[in-house]
Every structure is written in structure tokens, then in C-alpha cells.
Design an enzyme around this catalytic site. Structure first.
Site, short mmCIF file in Angstrom:
data_model
loop_
_atom_site.label_atom_id
_atom_site.label_comp_id
_atom_site.label_asym_id
_atom_site.label_seq_id
_atom_site.Cartn_x
_atom_site.Cartn_y
_atom_site.Cartn_z
N SER A 135 -8.50 -3.41 0.37
CA SER A 135 -8.66 -3.11 1.67
C SER A 135 -10.03 -3.80 1.95
O SER A 135 -11.22 -3.28 1.52
CB SER A 135 -8.68 -1.72 2.10
OG SER A 135 -9.16 -1.39 3.38
N LYS A 161 -5.74 -6.38 2.56
CA LYS A 161 -5.69 -5.84 3.80
C LYS A 161 -6.89 -6.04 4.70
O LYS A 161 -8.09 -6.09 3.95
CB LYS A 161 -5.42 -4.40 3.91
CG LYS A 161 -5.66 -3.55 4.66
CD LYS A 161 -5.10 -1.91 4.53
CE LYS A 161 -6.28 -0.94 5.05
NZ LYS A 161 -5.50 0.36 4.42
N LYS A 163 -9.18 -5.11 7.71
CA LYS A 163 -9.73 -4.11 9.16
C LYS A 163 -9.69 -5.06 10.15
O LYS A 163 -10.47 -6.18 10.10
CB LYS A 163 -10.87 -3.34 8.45
CG LYS A 163 -10.79 -2.58 7.26
CD LYS A 163 -9.98 -1.35 7.66
CE LYS A 163 -9.83 -0.12 6.85
NZ LYS A 163 -9.14 0.96 7.23
N ASP A 188 -5.31 -3.37 9.47
CA ASP A 188 -5.44 -1.99 9.61
C ASP A 188 -6.37 -1.96 10.74
O ASP A 188 -7.64 -2.18 10.77
CB ASP A 188 -6.01 -1.22 8.51
CG ASP A 188 -5.89 0.21 8.53
OD1 ASP A 188 -5.74 0.80 9.78
OD2 ASP A 188 -6.38 1.11 7.65
N GLU A 213 -1.27 -1.72 10.52
CA GLU A 213 -1.40 -0.38 10.37
C GLU A 213 -2.12 0.30 11.37
O GLU A 213 -3.01 0.20 11.55
CB GLU A 213 -2.13 -0.15 8.86
CG GLU A 213 -2.21 1.32 8.27
CD GLU A 213 -3.21 1.10 7.00
OE1 GLU A 213 -3.32 0.17 6.38
OE2 GLU A 213 -3.80 2.18 6.93
N ASP A 238 -0.65 5.64 9.34
CA ASP A 238 -1.42 6.15 8.50
C ASP A 238 -2.11 7.44 9.10
O ASP A 238 -1.32 8.63 8.73
CB ASP A 238 -2.76 5.13 8.08
CG ASP A 238 -4.02 5.58 7.22
OD1 ASP A 238 -3.89 7.01 7.04
OD2 ASP A 238 -4.74 4.97 7.06
N LYS A 262 -1.55 9.42 1.87
CA LYS A 262 -2.76 9.64 1.49
C LYS A 262 -2.74 10.96 1.30
O LYS A 262 -2.59 11.73 2.22
CB LYS A 262 -4.01 9.41 2.48
CG LYS A 262 -4.21 8.05 2.82
CD LYS A 262 -5.40 7.74 3.69
CE LYS A 262 -5.70 6.35 3.87
NZ LYS A 262 -6.57 6.14 5.20
N GLY A 290 -6.02 4.67 0.32
CA GLY A 290 -7.51 4.99 -0.33
C GLY A 290 -8.17 5.62 0.80
O GLY A 290 -8.36 5.15 2.04
O1 OSB Z 1 -7.60 3.53 7.06
O2 OSB Z 1 -6.85 3.19 5.23
C1 OSB Z 1 -7.92 3.66 5.84
C2 OSB Z 1 -11.17 3.99 3.86
C3 OSB Z 1 -11.78 4.92 4.60
C4 OSB Z 1 -11.05 5.40 5.62
C5 OSB Z 1 -9.83 4.88 6.16
C6 OSB Z 1 -9.37 3.88 5.32
C7 OSB Z 1 -10.07 3.44 4.44
C8 OSB Z 1 -9.60 2.25 3.46
C9 OSB Z 1 -10.05 1.82 2.22
O3 OSB Z 1 -8.80 1.38 4.04
C10 OSB Z 1 -9.18 2.00 1.10
C11 OSB Z 1 -9.61 1.98 -0.17
O4 OSB Z 1 -9.99 3.07 -0.51
O5 OSB Z 1 -10.04 1.19 -1.01
MG MG Z 2 -5.51 3.09 7.37
#
Ligand code: OSB
Ligand code: MG
Length: 372
Positions: A135, A161, A163, A188, A213, A238, A262, A290
Site C-alpha cells: 500500500s 495499491k 492511496k 484506496d 477500496e 474496508d 482487518k 494492514g
Molecule cells: O485503509 O488500508 C487502509 C494504513 C493505516 C490505516 C488505513 C489503511 C492503511 C494501509 C496500510 O493501507 C497497509 C499496511 O499496513 O501496509
Molecule cells: Mg483501506
């Protein structure tokens, strides 16, 4: 198992790279680690609540309080038969799933270690490795994002992924897709859009994404169903999936075609497995999200992702990507196949480095039966 002690450690873990999402930038990952002890066994769990209520309403502060004042008095000194029993004893608590999950996962770990079995054996896992994705936080420019993506693709991750947020979406995704036409790519939004953005979000259909996402509100499944009918690209939920009932409702409404599980968000591994099973029955693939976990949370996530319906690459990346020094090991590395091994050692498959843990601990509390 009779739960004799719960010990809480609040940590401040400096991140190797700042992580930017639509809700802000993190440079240090705060988290609570839970040590659960009973009958000579010990288990570890990680609470993924953040510094502030940005991803969800829980924070490090609320989780600390809820574990101290409500979770631990209901469990300490009690013979807790497992996760079902733990949930029954905590039935009066509404919400606070990240707080509960940390303790629930520590109980699973302790139970598995006491039995001398890997956690995946208790959960019903079938995979010996799990496909790994990464991510990538929002970057300053599309060019910078392409450079960061290239580095991770070269490392062998199976899915990238990105953001996104309003104003930092289409040109960024277009630039990465142009450079990597065949890569599995997803985005995401962390709830940064509304249904009024439908025409804008439709532009993402051009990039052959694996999924979008959580584009809409964190607690919405109705507007997501409307949006999913308007988009070719699969929506993955999510934030909006907090319980097995949420998953059941989203599947019934057609709010998504993929679910990100999660364990922290849904209250732990029992609830994660229930959501996994609902999705499997509906032929909806899941993957493990994650929360920038330490190796304790990451180890737990990998054990969970050994279940058969974890069919898409998870946000479970190499330890070195997150922290210079972790509190448990051995570290997780990406295999040559772009996967993470599901460890077969007892419990979650990491040992805690107590000295490293102490170095990053900012607050500590030992809860015992006599505390109540
Ligand atoms: O939305 O998936 C998410 C990290 C913190 C809060 C929300 C998200 C995330 C990530 C990180 O996308 C994923 C990772 O731990 O590598
Ligand atoms: Mg997410």
C-alpha cells in the site's frame, strides 16, 4: 485458560517513511501491545487504533481505557474457554472492536502456544504462503509515485495499491498505469468521496483496476451499492465492514465485490473468520488489510490470511518497509514468489524482543486479578 495477567505497552514506533492517506500523514505509529498470561502460557496481541479518530472512532487513548476499565475486569481471574467465550463475557461492550481484538488475539496466541500449534492450525488455515501486496501512501507528484511504485514492483510485490484523495487521483493513477500496463493495481480512498463524485470516479474504470477500496463514507453500505451499479471496477469495502452482520448486509445489497478483512477493525480473529466464511459462501474474495502493524500484528495477519478464501494479495508487506527496529522477530521478508510464508512455529510465529519493546514503550500497565 484462566487469564491471570494482562499487560499493556503503549509504543511510539518511528516509521521508515511517512505514510499519507486521504485522512492525514503519519510519521510515528503509536500502538498498544497486549501481553496475556495464564496457566504458564503467554500470548501477544496488537491494538491497531491510531493516534486520533481518523480511520475509525477508536484511538490509542480510548483503547487503553476500555481495556483497563471494562475488558480486563470481565476477564481477569476467569476461566475463558476461547474467543466465543471471550465475546460472551464482553457482550455488554458496544463498539471498541480494536480494543477487544488486541486481547482476543493475545488469547488465540496464548492458546496456540500452549497447545504447541501454529495459530493457523486452530483457525483452519490451508495455505503455506500468502500473496503479498503493498500500500503506497500519497506522494508529492505522479512522477514521484511512479518511482516509488517501480521500486516496490522490482521487489516483487504482486499488487500495488495507491492511496487516493480528491485532487490527487486520476493523473497519479494514469501515470502508474501507463508505466506498468500489466501490474495488478488498486486504489484506496479511505472514504474521501461522495455519491456526487460518481462521474469523476467513473474515470477510474479506464485503468483496469483490481478494485476501488472504500470510496464513500466509512459507515455506508447503501450508497456504495448505488455506486457499484455505476462502476465497472469492483468496489472493496474496508472501513464499512465492522461486523459479520455488516458483511452480510453488504453482500445482500451488492455494495462491493471484494472485502478487506482487518482483524482489528472487526474485533479479532473469530469475527474475521466469520466474515471470511460468509464471503466464501457468496463467492466473494477477501484479502487481509494492514494498519502499519509491528511484527506482532503482521504475524497474526499472516496466520489469518492462510484461510482459503484469502484469494487476493494482502497489505502484508516486508517488515523492513515499516520500522528500522521491530519489537518481535524474525522479521518478515518477501519470498521470490512475492509471498509471505505462513510460519508453522507455535502461536503467531514470532518471539518478542523484550529489550526492543522496552526501548519504544512510553506507557506501561500490569493488570492482575487483584487490580479489580
Ligand atoms: O485503509 O488500508 C487502509 C494504513 C493505516 C490505516 C488505513 C489503511 C492503511 C494501509 C496500510 O493501507 C497497509 C499496511 O499496513 O501496509
Ligand atoms: Mg483501506
Amino acid at each position: 485458560m484462566r487469564i491471570e495477567e494482562l499487560e499493556l505497552f503503549q509504543l511510539a514506533m518511528p516509521l521508515v517513511n511517512p505514510f499519507t492517506t486521504s485522512f492525514g500523514t503519519e510519521t510515528t505509529r503509536p500502538c498498544i501491545i497486549v501481553r496475556l498470561a495464564g496457566e504458564g502460557a503467554e500470548g501477544w496481541g496488537e491494538c491497531v487504533a491510531g493516534e486520533g479518530p481518523w480511520y475509525s472512532s477508536e484511538t490509542v487513548g480510548t483503547a487503553w481505557q476500555v481495556i483497563t476499565d471494562y475488558v480486563s475486569p470481565a476477564l481477569l481471574g476467569q476461566e475463558v474457554g476461547g474467543a466465543e467465550d471471550l465475546w460472551a463475557r464482553l457482550a455488554r461492550i458496544r463498539g471498541h472492536r480494536m480494543a477487544i481484538a488486541a486481547v482476543e488475539q493475545a488469547l488465540w496466541d496464548a492458546t496456540a502456544r500452549a497447545a504447541g500449534k501454529p495459530l493457523n492450525a486452530l483457525l483452519g488455515g490451508t495455505r503455506s504462503e500468502t500473496p503479498s501486496g503493498v500500500s503506497l501512501g500519497i506522494q508529492a507528484s505522479p512522477e514521484k509515485l511512479v518511482e516509488v511504485a517501480r521500486r516496490h514492483i522490482e521487489q516483487g510485490y504482486q499488487r500495488i495499491k495507491l492511496k487516493i484523495a480528491p485532487g490527487r487521483d486520476i493523473p497519479f493513477v494514469a501515470a502508474v498505469r501507463e508505466q506498468f500496463p500489466d501490474m495488478l493495481l488498486s486504489v484506496d480512498a479511505n472514504s474521501a468521496y461522495t455519491l456526487a463524485d460518481t462521474e469523476h470516479l467513473r474515470k477510474l474504470d479506464a485503468f483496469n483496476l483490481l478494485m476501488i477500496e472504500q470510496p464513500l463514507a466509512d459507515d455506508d453500505i447503501v450508497d456504495h451499492a448505488t455506486l457499484q451499479r455505476e462502476l465497472k471496477t469492483a468496489i472493496c469495502l474496508d472501513e464499512a465492514i465492522r461486523t459479520p452482520d455488516d458483511a452480510r448486509h453488504a453482500l445482500a445489497l451488492g455494495s462491493c465485490r471484494i472485502i478487506n478483512i482487518k482483524p482489528g477493525r472487526v474485533g479479532g480473529l473469530l469475527r474475521s473468520k466469520q466474515i471470511h466464511d460468509l464471503c466464501q459462501a457468496a463467492d466473494v474474495p477477501v484479502w487481509c488489510g494492514g494498519m502499519l502493524e509491528t511484527n506482532i500484528g503482521r504475524a497474526t495477519n499472516i496466520q489469518l490470511a492462510s484461510l482459503p478464501n484469502f484469494r487476493l494479495p494482502s497489505d502484508i508487506s516486508a517488515s523492513a518497509r515499516y520500522f528500522h527496529e521491530d519489537i518481535a522477530g524474525p522479521s518478515f521478508v518477501l519470498s521470490s514468489r512475492g509471498t509471505m510464508d505462513v510460519r508453522q512455529q507455535p502461536g503467531i510465529g514470532v518471539e518478542i524482543d523484550k529489550q526492543a519493546l522496552e526501548r519504544v514503550t512510553t506507557r506501561r500497565s500490569l493488570l492482575t486479578g487483584s487490580h479489580v
